[in-house]
Design an enzyme around this catalytic site. Sequence first.
Site, PDB file in Angstrom:
ATOM      1  N   LYS A  66       0.848  -1.200   0.000  1.00 29.88           N
ATOM      2  CA  LYS A  66       0.000   0.000   0.000  1.00 29.88           C
ATOM      3  C   LYS A  66       0.882   1.247   0.000  1.00 29.88           C
ATOM      4  O   LYS A  66       1.944   1.257   0.654  1.00 29.88           O
ATOM      5  CB  LYS A  66      -0.890  -0.050   1.248  1.00 29.88           C
ATOM      6  CG  LYS A  66      -2.016   0.960   1.323  1.00 29.88           C
ATOM      7  CD  LYS A  66      -2.928   0.628   2.513  1.00 29.88           C
ATOM      8  CE  LYS A  66      -4.014   1.643   2.745  1.00 29.88           C
ATOM      9  NZ  LYS A  66      -4.895   1.287   3.888  1.00 29.88           N
ATOM     10  N   SER A 141      -9.889   1.376   2.930  1.00 30.20           N
ATOM     11  CA  SER A 141      -9.008   2.187   2.122  1.00 30.20           C
ATOM     12  C   SER A 141      -7.954   1.400   1.335  1.00 30.20           C
ATOM     13  O   SER A 141      -7.401   1.922   0.369  1.00 30.20           O
ATOM     14  CB  SER A 141      -8.286   3.211   3.014  1.00 30.20           C
ATOM     15  OG  SER A 141      -7.421   2.560   3.928  1.00 30.20           O
ATOM     16  N   SER A 165     -10.105  -1.358   7.045  1.00 28.42           N
ATOM     17  CA  SER A 165      -9.587  -1.027   5.710  1.00 28.42           C
ATOM     18  C   SER A 165      -8.960  -2.144   4.908  1.00 28.42           C
ATOM     19  O   SER A 165      -8.725  -1.971   3.714  1.00 28.42           O
ATOM     20  CB  SER A 165      -8.578   0.099   5.805  1.00 28.42           C
ATOM     21  OG  SER A 165      -9.223   1.300   5.553  1.00 28.42           O
TER      22      SER A 165
HETATM   23  N1  GLN Z   1     -13.551   3.242   6.589  1.00 24.46           N
HETATM   24  C1  GLN Z   1     -12.871   3.629   7.797  1.00 24.46           C
HETATM   25  C2  GLN Z   1     -12.584   5.109   7.776  1.00 24.46           C
HETATM   26  O1  GLN Z   1     -12.995   5.758   6.855  1.00 24.46           O
HETATM   27  C3  GLN Z   1     -11.646   2.805   7.971  1.00 24.46           C
HETATM   28  C4  GLN Z   1     -10.391   3.350   7.405  1.00 24.46           C
HETATM   29  C5  GLN Z   1      -9.191   2.479   7.691  1.00 24.46           C
HETATM   30  O2  GLN Z   1      -9.303   1.395   8.281  1.00 24.46           O
HETATM   31  N2  GLN Z   1      -8.031   2.958   7.320  1.00 24.46           N
HETATM   32  O3  GLN Z   1     -12.010   5.674   8.661  1.00 24.46           O
END
Ligand code: GLN
Length: 487
Positions: A66, A141, A165
């Site tokens: 990532k 994400s 995420s």
């Molecule tokens: N969807 C969650 C957020 O928007 C999780 C993001 C993540 O785990 N990095 O914060």
Amino acid sequence: MYRGKNITKIRELLDKKVITKEEVFEKATSLAHYFQDEYNSFVTILDKVKIKDSDSLLSGIPYALKDNFSTRGILTTASSNILKDYVPVYDATVYKKLKKAGATLVGKTVLDELAMGGTGTTAHTGVVRNPWDKERMIGGSSAGSAACVALGIVPFAIGSDTGDSVRKPAGFGGIVGFKPTYGRISRYGLFAFASSLDHVAICSRNVRDAALVTDILKGQDPLDMVTLKSENVKYVDTLNDDIKGKKLFYIKEVCGKDFYKDTNDLVLKKVITTFHDMLDKCRDKGFIIEEVSIDMDLLTALYPAYMCISCAEATSNNANLTGIQFGPRGVGNTIEEIIFNARTEGFSELIKRRFVLGSYILQKENQEKLYLNACRVRRLIVDKITELFEEYDGMIAPCSGGVAPTFDSRSEKLSARYLILENHMVMGNFGGFPSITIPYTMIDKLPVGLNITGRVKDDALILNIAQKIEELTGLKDIYAKVGEIDV
Ligand code: GLN
């Protein structure tokens, strides 16, 4: 011959000298290029690597990382304009360990800007598409990491998981997403989002590969003070242990059959019924699975508490993104003007909204009511789940109430029930619990994942349980067979 193969299969090809490491790398990068225009998994595709000799199982195995992990000399943007030209001067521990093992980095993957978000649509280089259906999101994400594994480009990819995420896009992508216990894998070199919730996590195509990669990445690191001492166990060795009598619970208010009997959302109905069918299969295999009920007020507070804590921490962690040390310099005559302009240009609306929320929550007069109350809610939830873990070995639930959403779908369903079902996996981050997603069914040719979460430090048991359930799904090692390429 290469595409869609898991780590063990590629290892076999390499060991039998059917194919060389260089050829494997070439096949992976050619797939990465082939799918890039359509699916947009990568910010950067690497065309050259120095392959280190190593006797590790990962030697010569291609993977993706990532783009919020620091890689010396390789562009690392966190998918944000504010870092669009940033080339780090140091390596993340995860990257260092994989390099040492001889794994070959194929590319840096697209994320929701700065890892905030769950759609895979907010990166500065454009949206990531779901390999099972291009008109749908893969979720985020860690969108690019999930997509390149789901496309069969690489057998595994590294992501980060602060709320869900890795586990959420894994569900929408038909792959495995594993977030080990908080501190199991060093986060040194992972750009901090919300430090008390951030985890390194793994995308793979089966549970065994997730265990194998975790075995290589885990361990104490003086550069990340929360890392746990290694226990000298190998997670791959206990995957086949007998699970007879292992006890799991599901929360009625998250996924109870009766709780959803009045819904007229047909996909949701299918998710719930297929989930309960799967539980029956698990029972036949020897698991004991029971329903428990948790105070609805507590569950309704999950998402707001997550937002308060994560936005507060994110605002503080990202205060270093000023355009002074990293990223494009803003214009202006004073330091304030320069920072103001760099941040105004550099962040998208979604990020700004979160920083405004975070600043508000951290303001002295709001701290007690917002930030500290959110921390209290977190404690109550973690205590409740930990208490249940005294009797049960794990918690099980579908990852979401539906299949991957289309790009034009707008969620107007902000009911408490909907928010709970879509966000329950943050419990894993609140408590630092090990938590894994595996695909369990296909609905209208789209994969749906289920999630298993367990006691802190019980990574081995959670992987063992997941592998046993994986055997019942018939969905091990699947990938989206799109495209006309055969390498
Ligand atoms: N969807 C969650 C957020 O928007 C999780 C993001 C993540 O785990 N990095 O914060």
